[in-house]
Design a protein around this motif. Structure first.
Motif, PDB file in Angstrom:
ATOM      1  N   SER A   1      -9.783  34.649  35.267  1.00 42.07           N
ATOM      2  CA  SER A   1     -10.734  33.916  35.693  1.00 42.07           C
ATOM      3  C   SER A   1     -10.250  32.772  36.741  1.00 42.07           C
ATOM      4  O   SER A   1     -10.935  32.556  38.005  1.00 42.07           O
ATOM      5  CB  SER A   1     -11.728  33.346  34.921  1.00 42.07           C
ATOM      6  OG  SER A   1     -11.140  32.289  33.973  1.00 42.07           O
ATOM      7  N   LEU A   2      -9.161  32.323  36.417  1.00 43.01           N
ATOM      8  CA  LEU A   2      -8.505  31.296  37.185  1.00 43.01           C
ATOM      9  C   LEU A   2      -7.971  31.908  38.741  1.00 43.01           C
ATOM     10  O   LEU A   2      -7.770  31.256  39.784  1.00 43.01           O
ATOM     11  CB  LEU A   2      -7.246  30.909  36.757  1.00 43.01           C
ATOM     12  CG  LEU A   2      -7.401  30.206  35.156  1.00 43.01           C
ATOM     13  CD1 LEU A   2      -6.194  29.454  34.693  1.00 43.01           C
ATOM     14  CD2 LEU A   2      -8.632  29.343  35.110  1.00 43.01           C
ATOM     15  N   VAL A   3      -7.639  33.367  38.684  1.00 46.11           N
ATOM     16  CA  VAL A   3      -7.397  33.898  39.828  1.00 46.11           C
ATOM     17  C   VAL A   3      -8.662  34.459  40.514  1.00 46.11           C
ATOM     18  O   VAL A   3      -8.598  34.234  41.793  1.00 46.11           O
ATOM     19  CB  VAL A   3      -6.470  35.218  39.430  1.00 46.11           C
ATOM     20  CG1 VAL A   3      -6.040  36.161  40.642  1.00 46.11           C
ATOM     21  CG2 VAL A   3      -5.335  34.844  38.904  1.00 46.11           C
ATOM     22  N   GLU A   4      -9.548  34.903  39.873  1.00 44.20           N
ATOM     23  CA  GLU A   4     -10.641  35.275  40.462  1.00 44.20           C
ATOM     24  C   GLU A   4     -11.451  33.884  41.397  1.00 44.20           C
ATOM     25  O   GLU A   4     -11.833  34.283  42.391  1.00 44.20           O
ATOM     26  CB  GLU A   4     -11.774  35.413  39.652  1.00 44.20           C
ATOM     27  CG  GLU A   4     -11.472  36.796  38.881  1.00 44.20           C
ATOM     28  CD  GLU A   4     -12.131  36.975  37.374  1.00 44.20           C
ATOM     29  OE1 GLU A   4     -13.350  36.075  37.091  1.00 44.20           O
ATOM     30  OE2 GLU A   4     -11.610  37.656  36.499  1.00 44.20           O
ATOM     31  N   ARG A   5     -11.339  32.806  40.961  1.00 46.15           N
ATOM     32  CA  ARG A   5     -11.750  31.478  41.428  1.00 46.15           C
ATOM     33  C   ARG A   5     -10.939  31.311  42.891  1.00 46.15           C
ATOM     34  O   ARG A   5     -11.473  30.667  43.624  1.00 46.15           O
ATOM     35  CB  ARG A   5     -12.060  30.326  40.667  1.00 46.15           C
ATOM     36  CG  ARG A   5     -10.895  29.761  40.115  1.00 46.15           C
ATOM     37  CD  ARG A   5     -11.139  28.815  39.098  1.00 46.15           C
ATOM     38  NE  ARG A   5     -11.710  27.630  39.393  1.00 46.15           N
ATOM     39  CZ  ARG A   5     -11.041  26.503  39.804  1.00 46.15           C
ATOM     40  NH1 ARG A   5      -9.914  26.399  39.852  1.00 46.15           N
ATOM     41  NH2 ARG A   5     -11.750  25.437  40.092  1.00 46.15           N
TER      42      ARG A   5
ATOM     43  N   ILE B 187      -0.181  33.685  39.531  1.00 46.16           N
ATOM     44  CA  ILE B 187      -0.899  33.181  38.258  1.00 46.16           C
ATOM     45  C   ILE B 187      -0.315  31.787  38.081  1.00 46.16           C
ATOM     46  O   ILE B 187      -1.078  30.927  37.720  1.00 46.16           O
ATOM     47  CB  ILE B 187      -0.799  33.952  36.967  1.00 46.16           C
ATOM     48  CG1 ILE B 187      -1.438  33.773  35.814  1.00 46.16           C
ATOM     49  CG2 ILE B 187       0.963  34.225  36.514  1.00 46.16           C
ATOM     50  CD1 ILE B 187      -2.791  33.796  35.874  1.00 46.16           C
ATOM     51  N   ARG B 188       0.874  31.528  38.687  1.00 42.09           N
ATOM     52  CA  ARG B 188       1.325  30.028  38.401  1.00 42.09           C
ATOM     53  C   ARG B 188       0.471  29.084  39.200  1.00 42.09           C
ATOM     54  O   ARG B 188      -0.152  28.220  39.004  1.00 42.09           O
ATOM     55  CB  ARG B 188       2.779  29.842  38.867  1.00 42.09           C
ATOM     56  CG  ARG B 188       3.888  30.378  37.655  1.00 42.09           C
ATOM     57  CD  ARG B 188       5.194  29.646  37.916  1.00 42.09           C
ATOM     58  NE  ARG B 188       6.136  29.958  36.832  1.00 42.09           N
ATOM     59  CZ  ARG B 188       7.118  30.640  37.044  1.00 42.09           C
ATOM     60  NH1 ARG B 188       7.695  30.812  38.160  1.00 42.09           N
ATOM     61  NH2 ARG B 188       8.146  30.893  36.223  1.00 42.09           N
TER      62      ARG B 188
ATOM     63  N   PHE C  18       0.005  39.935  36.019  1.00 40.12           N
ATOM     64  CA  PHE C  18      -0.192  39.292  37.380  1.00 40.12           C
ATOM     65  C   PHE C  18       1.194  39.295  37.940  1.00 40.12           C
ATOM     66  O   PHE C  18       2.319  38.991  37.261  1.00 40.12           O
ATOM     67  CB  PHE C  18      -0.518  37.665  36.992  1.00 40.12           C
ATOM     68  CG  PHE C  18      -2.021  37.497  36.181  1.00 40.12           C
ATOM     69  CD1 PHE C  18      -3.151  37.773  36.975  1.00 40.12           C
ATOM     70  CD2 PHE C  18      -1.768  37.475  34.949  1.00 40.12           C
ATOM     71  CE1 PHE C  18      -4.099  37.645  36.320  1.00 40.12           C
ATOM     72  CE2 PHE C  18      -2.973  37.267  34.306  1.00 40.12           C
ATOM     73  CZ  PHE C  18      -4.125  37.342  34.947  1.00 40.12           C
ATOM     74  N   CYS C  19       1.255  38.854  38.989  1.00 43.57           N
ATOM     75  CA  CYS C  19       2.363  38.685  40.055  1.00 43.57           C
ATOM     76  C   CYS C  19       2.533  37.084  39.586  1.00 43.57           C
ATOM     77  O   CYS C  19       1.707  36.363  39.582  1.00 43.57           O
ATOM     78  CB  CYS C  19       2.023  38.430  41.420  1.00 43.57           C
ATOM     79  SG  CYS C  19       3.116  37.787  42.412  1.00 43.57           S
TER      80      CYS C  19
ATOM     81  N   ALA D 116      -6.021  25.297  38.778  1.00 41.66           N
ATOM     82  CA  ALA D 116      -7.268  24.992  37.746  1.00 41.66           C
ATOM     83  C   ALA D 116      -6.745  23.583  36.919  1.00 41.66           C
ATOM     84  O   ALA D 116      -7.827  22.856  36.773  1.00 41.66           O
ATOM     85  CB  ALA D 116      -7.222  26.123  36.746  1.00 41.66           C
ATOM     86  N   ASN D 117      -5.707  23.205  36.750  1.00 37.93           N
ATOM     87  CA  ASN D 117      -5.301  22.116  36.251  1.00 37.93           C
ATOM     88  C   ASN D 117      -5.722  20.975  36.988  1.00 37.93           C
ATOM     89  O   ASN D 117      -6.212  20.009  36.764  1.00 37.93           O
ATOM     90  CB  ASN D 117      -3.923  22.006  36.030  1.00 37.93           C
ATOM     91  CG  ASN D 117      -3.470  23.039  34.737  1.00 37.93           C
ATOM     92  OD1 ASN D 117      -4.258  23.498  34.009  1.00 37.93           O
ATOM     93  ND2 ASN D 117      -2.226  23.241  34.399  1.00 37.93           N
ATOM     94  N   ALA D 118      -5.252  21.079  38.339  1.00 32.59           N
ATOM     95  CA  ALA D 118      -5.492  20.027  39.230  1.00 32.59           C
ATOM     96  C   ALA D 118      -6.903  19.730  39.367  1.00 32.59           C
ATOM     97  O   ALA D 118      -7.574  18.482  39.666  1.00 32.59           O
ATOM     98  CB  ALA D 118      -4.851  20.132  40.499  1.00 32.59           C
TER      99      ALA D 118
END
Ligand code: CTP
Ligand code: MG
Length: 231
Positions: free
Chosen positions: A188-192, A169-170, A164-165, A176-178
């Motif tokens: 999957s975190l990037v996809e969402r 990703i950060r 990832f860039c 996702a954490n929030a």
């Protein structure tokens, strides 16, 4: 080309049932995690490894890195309760590059050629993963009864590394954490977030060592990679 890699190795290896973190199991006289680290150690494009560990195992990891002369580890970071938390802690330590790979410590058979393909794609497109088309027929099963036979033609089994860039990703992990979302992989975190993730065809030999029978396959793959014959 340059990148840094975050390697989560802070799990407990419960399914391996070895009575210790599976990263320490030896294959061919070397712990699994050393096999994994050695690939990145040998890759000129890799400008630093962030190894995510369980704090109680720090001394053991430090000893192994010294013994097997792994020199590219720039940070040994504490893991969290879920893999996603471990990766997030690792991402905070990434520096001096715009591209990060995330790769399971328990996946020792990744090749430098595949890493380079991923890095090139991630630099161009922002996010890239390796995956292989599934070979078995897939059925959705509930309570031991078939619910549906799933069309296999578009199903791929996803592996690591995932590239990832760094800023993308950060942000994906922070969101996702929030929102209290836990995904089964980083992509999957990037996809969402509605971002595209490019899939590169990987190798079936890039297995994750998860259960004891995987060690049988691992021995065969290792033998074949060293130019031997295992059939
Ligand atoms: N991992 C991690 N932190 C966690 C959980 C997992 O860093 N809290 C790492 C593991 O060490 C492994 C990778 O993520 O390299 C993939 O996880 P998995 O194969 O599930 O390993 P374990 O969690 O150790 O195994 P198990 O689920 O069987 O306990
Ligand atoms: Mg796990």
């Amino acid at each position: 080309m340059d990148y840094q890699v975050v390697i989560p190795a802070a799990g407990q290896g419960k399914r391996m049932n070895a009575g210790m973190n599976k990263q320490f199991i030896e294959l061919d006289g070397k712990p699994i995690i050393i096999h994994t680290l050695s690939v990145f150690e040998q890759d000129d494009w890799c400008k630093g490894i962030i190894l995510v560990i369980n704090e109680q195992e720090r001394a053991h990891f430090e000893k192994m890195l010294k013994q097997f002369q792994i020199k590219k580890v720039v940070a040994l970071v504490s893991g969290g309760s879920e893999r996603q938390h471990s990766v997030y802690n690792g991402l905070k330590a990434v520096q001096h590059t715009d591209t990060v790979l995330i790769h399971d410590g328990a996946r020792p058979f990744i090749t430098i050629a595949k890493i380079h393909q991923l890095v090139e794609t991630a630099k161009e497109k922002g996010a890239a993963i390796v995956a292989v088309p599934v070979k078995d027929t897939m059925k959705r099963v509930i309570d031991h009864l078939v619910e549906q036979t799933v069309d296999r033609s578009s199903l791929w089994a996803v592996q690591t590394p995932q590239a990832f860039c760094v800023s993308l990703i950060r942000e994906a992990h922070e969101r996702a954490n929030a929102e209290g979302f836990i995904g089964t992989d980083d992509a999957s975190l990037v996809e969402r977030m509605g971002k595209e993730v490019v899939v590169i065809e990987g190798d079936y030999t890039n297995i994750k060592l998860t259960t004891p029978d995987d060690l049988l396959f691992a021995k065969a793959i290792l033998c074949s990679m060293k130019g031997g014959s295992y059939v």
